[in-house]
Design a protein around this motif. Structure first.
Motif, PDB file in Angstrom:
ATOM      1  N   SER A 152       0.814  -1.221   0.000  1.00 22.96           N
ATOM      2  CA  SER A 152       0.000   0.000   0.000  1.00 22.96           C
ATOM      3  C   SER A 152       0.845   1.268   0.000  1.00 22.96           C
ATOM      4  O   SER A 152       0.281   2.372   0.003  1.00 22.96           O
ATOM      5  N   ILE A 153       2.158   1.145  -0.020  1.00 20.20           N
ATOM      6  CA  ILE A 153       3.002   2.340   0.065  1.00 20.20           C
ATOM      7  C   ILE A 153       2.810   3.283  -1.123  1.00 20.20           C
ATOM      8  O   ILE A 153       2.652   4.499  -0.926  1.00 20.20           O
ATOM      9  N   PRO A 154       2.815   2.804  -2.384  1.00 21.60           N
ATOM     10  CA  PRO A 154       2.567   3.743  -3.495  1.00 21.60           C
ATOM     11  C   PRO A 154       1.224   4.456  -3.372  1.00 21.60           C
ATOM     12  O   PRO A 154       1.121   5.658  -3.632  1.00 21.60           O
ATOM     13  N   LYS A 155       0.187   3.716  -2.971  1.00 21.43           N
ATOM     14  CA  LYS A 155      -1.142   4.311  -2.816  1.00 21.43           C
ATOM     15  C   LYS A 155      -1.128   5.387  -1.735  1.00 21.43           C
ATOM     16  O   LYS A 155      -1.696   6.480  -1.913  1.00 21.43           O
ATOM     17  N   ASN A 156      -0.482   5.113  -0.612  1.00 18.85           N
ATOM     18  CA  ASN A 156      -0.412   6.094   0.467  1.00 18.85           C
ATOM     19  C   ASN A 156       0.422   7.304   0.080  1.00 18.85           C
ATOM     20  O   ASN A 156       0.106   8.442   0.455  1.00 18.85           O
ATOM     21  N   LEU A 157       1.503   7.083  -0.648  1.00 19.55           N
ATOM     22  CA  LEU A 157       2.310   8.211  -1.112  1.00 19.55           C
ATOM     23  C   LEU A 157       1.506   9.091  -2.068  1.00 19.55           C
ATOM     24  O   LEU A 157       1.634  10.328  -2.043  1.00 19.55           O
ATOM     25  N   LEU A 158       0.692   8.466  -2.896  1.00 17.94           N
ATOM     26  CA  LEU A 158      -0.160   9.239  -3.801  1.00 17.94           C
ATOM     27  C   LEU A 158      -1.180  10.058  -3.008  1.00 17.94           C
ATOM     28  O   LEU A 158      -1.501  11.194  -3.378  1.00 17.94           O
ATOM     29  N   ARG A 159      -1.692   9.496  -1.920  1.00 24.57           N
ATOM     30  CA  ARG A 159      -2.598  10.252  -1.046  1.00 24.57           C
ATOM     31  C   ARG A 159      -1.882  11.456  -0.450  1.00 24.57           C
ATOM     32  O   ARG A 159      -2.464  12.544  -0.337  1.00 24.57           O
ATOM     33  N   VAL A 160      -0.612  11.275  -0.079  1.00 28.64           N
ATOM     34  CA  VAL A 160       0.188  12.399   0.431  1.00 28.64           C
ATOM     35  C   VAL A 160       0.324  13.466  -0.648  1.00 28.64           C
ATOM     36  O   VAL A 160       0.185  14.674  -0.378  1.00 28.64           O
ATOM     37  N   HIS A 161       0.611  13.043  -1.867  1.00 25.62           N
ATOM     38  CA  HIS A 161       0.758  13.975  -2.990  1.00 25.62           C
ATOM     39  C   HIS A 161      -0.514  14.801  -3.168  1.00 25.62           C
ATOM     40  O   HIS A 161      -0.456  16.033  -3.353  1.00 25.62           O
ATOM     41  N   ASN A 162      -1.660  14.154  -3.080  1.00 25.77           N
ATOM     42  CA  ASN A 162      -2.938  14.857  -3.232  1.00 25.77           C
ATOM     43  C   ASN A 162      -3.191  15.815  -2.070  1.00 25.77           C
ATOM     44  O   ASN A 162      -3.690  16.937  -2.276  1.00 25.77           O
ATOM     45  N   LEU A 163      -2.847  15.391  -0.858  1.00 31.33           N
ATOM     46  CA  LEU A 163      -3.013  16.268   0.311  1.00 31.33           C
ATOM     47  C   LEU A 163      -2.157  17.521   0.179  1.00 31.33           C
ATOM     48  O   LEU A 163      -2.590  18.634   0.508  1.00 31.33           O
ATOM     49  N   LEU A 164      -0.934  17.356  -0.295  1.00 34.30           N
ATOM     50  CA  LEU A 164      -0.043  18.499  -0.460  1.00 34.30           C
ATOM     51  C   LEU A 164      -0.561  19.447  -1.538  1.00 34.30           C
ATOM     52  O   LEU A 164      -0.475  20.678  -1.394  1.00 34.30           O
ATOM     53  N   GLU A 165      -1.088  18.890  -2.623  1.00 40.77           N
ATOM     54  CA  GLU A 165      -1.644  19.726  -3.685  1.00 40.77           C
ATOM     55  C   GLU A 165      -2.851  20.528  -3.195  1.00 40.77           C
ATOM     56  O   GLU A 165      -3.073  21.661  -3.628  1.00 40.77           O
ATOM     57  N   GLN A 166      -3.593  19.941  -2.274  1.00 40.50           N
ATOM     58  CA  GLN A 166      -4.776  20.617  -1.723  1.00 40.50           C
ATOM     59  C   GLN A 166      -4.423  21.567  -0.583  1.00 40.50           C
ATOM     60  O   GLN A 166      -5.292  22.305  -0.100  1.00 40.50           O
ATOM     61  N   GLY A 167      -3.157  21.553  -0.159  1.00 38.74           N
ATOM     62  CA  GLY A 167      -2.739  22.403   0.954  1.00 38.74           C
ATOM     63  C   GLY A 167      -3.297  21.943   2.281  1.00 38.74           C
ATOM     64  O   GLY A 167      -3.524  22.754   3.193  1.00 38.74           O
ATOM     65  N   ALA A 168      -3.525  20.646   2.435  1.00 36.87           N
ATOM     66  CA  ALA A 168      -4.111  20.095   3.667  1.00 36.87           C
ATOM     67  C   ALA A 168      -3.173  20.288   4.845  1.00 36.87           C
ATOM     68  O   ALA A 168      -1.952  20.177   4.721  1.00 36.87           O
ATOM     69  N   GLY A 169      -3.748  20.558   6.013  1.00 34.83           N
ATOM     70  CA  GLY A 169      -2.963  20.779   7.217  1.00 34.83           C
ATOM     71  C   GLY A 169      -2.585  19.485   7.914  1.00 34.83           C
ATOM     72  O   GLY A 169      -2.993  18.381   7.522  1.00 34.83           O
TER      73      GLY A 169
END
Length: 314
Positions: A152-169
């Motif tokens: 699940s590491i690639p999937k979780n890293l992609l979730r991180v990428h999306n959070l960063l793009e959204q400026g999530a805290g």
């Protein structure tokens, strides 16, 4: 070059040590029972003596120190931190980096999640040391470096990428990844903390070790330190020692407490100096003093530098 290799080497190891040592209150704990980096020190010593990756020597050193990884919650993090010397030593060549990281993992259990976590952290550190790390493309590049994998590491890293793009805290990221103590979630949080405050080492590791959020109130000290040690290594590699707060470095030197199985923190810094010298191919004249004698007179010692592994001890 923005920072010297020795600054980044030391930054990686010092960052990991500080990431482990910081409590959730932001204070440095000098006595950590986890000792994530003890096996990494043995790996550094092996690389210094051998000048290459010698798995038999690594295993022998672990046996001499009676270091056997038992099936505990922190085993996966210890394995990843143990591979940091390999990531540093082979950071210039992605092919050799991958090959040698996979080789050294054979010393321990064959866990796909540990493998992917090791490759992800090692690759990010390599990009930082070669000054090729782009925060906008790091995660896609890392996923590509991992290749096809069932974890699940690639999937979780992609979730991180999306959070960063959204400026999530931070609170939202913690809610995403801190519900379960899985290694893949720890890796994801480390990448989030690193990339969300890329240029600020202090803020990066403080956020990584912060667990006062009500949504993650059940987070354990192990979870906090595991995230902190990986985040510290990533941020230290990127920012070098110059990015680590001076007061933290002074405090460590003043206390000079044992670090990762060594007798003192100063010994850890000296070991890193020797490690960089071996990696760089620096010719150590102090080890060959006979060659400095000419007609009965001592020639003043000089320091000779060259590209990696061009000049070697004779």
């Amino acid at each position: 070059m923005r920072y010297s290799p020795i600054s980044r080497f030391k930054g990686t190891l010092l960052g990991a040590f500080l990431g482990e040592s910081l409590a959730s209150s932001g204070e440095i704990q000098f006595q950590s029972h986890l000792n994530f980096g003890k096996m990494a020190v043995l790996g550094i010593q092996s690389l210094i003596v051998s000048g290459r990756l010698d798995l038999d020597d690594w295993i022998e050193r672990q046996q001499q120190e009676s270091l056997h990884l038992a099936a505990t919650d922190d085993i996966s993090i210890k394995i990843i931190i143990s591979t940091l010397p390999v990531a540093l030593f082979f950071h210039e060549n992605p092919i050799k980096l991958r090959q040698n990281l996979l080789r050294v993992l054979k010393i321990w259990e064959d866990d796909p999640v540990v493998r992917d976590g090791t490759l992800a952290v090692g690759y990010a550190i390599a990009l930082a040391l070669t000054e090729k790390l782009d925060p906008l493309t790091l995660i896609p590049q890392t996923i590509s470096f991992l290749g096809e994998t069932p974890t699940s590491i690639p999937k979780n890293l992609l979730r991180v990428h999306n959070l960063l793009e959204q400026g999530a805290g931070l609170s939202r990221a913690q809610a995403e990844f801190a519900r379960e103590e899985k290694l893949s979630n720890t890796i994801a949080m480390a990448f989030y903390c690193f990339l969300s405050t890329l240029e600020d080492f202090r803020l990066t590791v403080l956020r990584a070790t912060h667990n006062d959020n009500s949504q993650v109130q059940d987070a354990t000290p192990l979870s906090s330190q595991a995230t902190g040690v990986i985040t510290g290594a990533l941020s230290g590699a990127y920012n070098g020692t110059g990015g680590i707060p001076v007061n933290w470095q002074v405090l460590l030197l003043q206390r000079n407490s044992p670090a990762w199985g060594l007798t003192s923190f100063s010994q850890m810094l000296e070991l890193t100096d020797a490690f960089v010298a071996v990696w760089s191919g620096m010719y150590d004249l102090t080890l060959n003093s006979r060659e400095l004698t000419e007609e009965g007179y001592e020639v003043a010692p000089l320091s000779v530098y060259a590209a990696p592994r061009v000049i070697r001890s004779r």
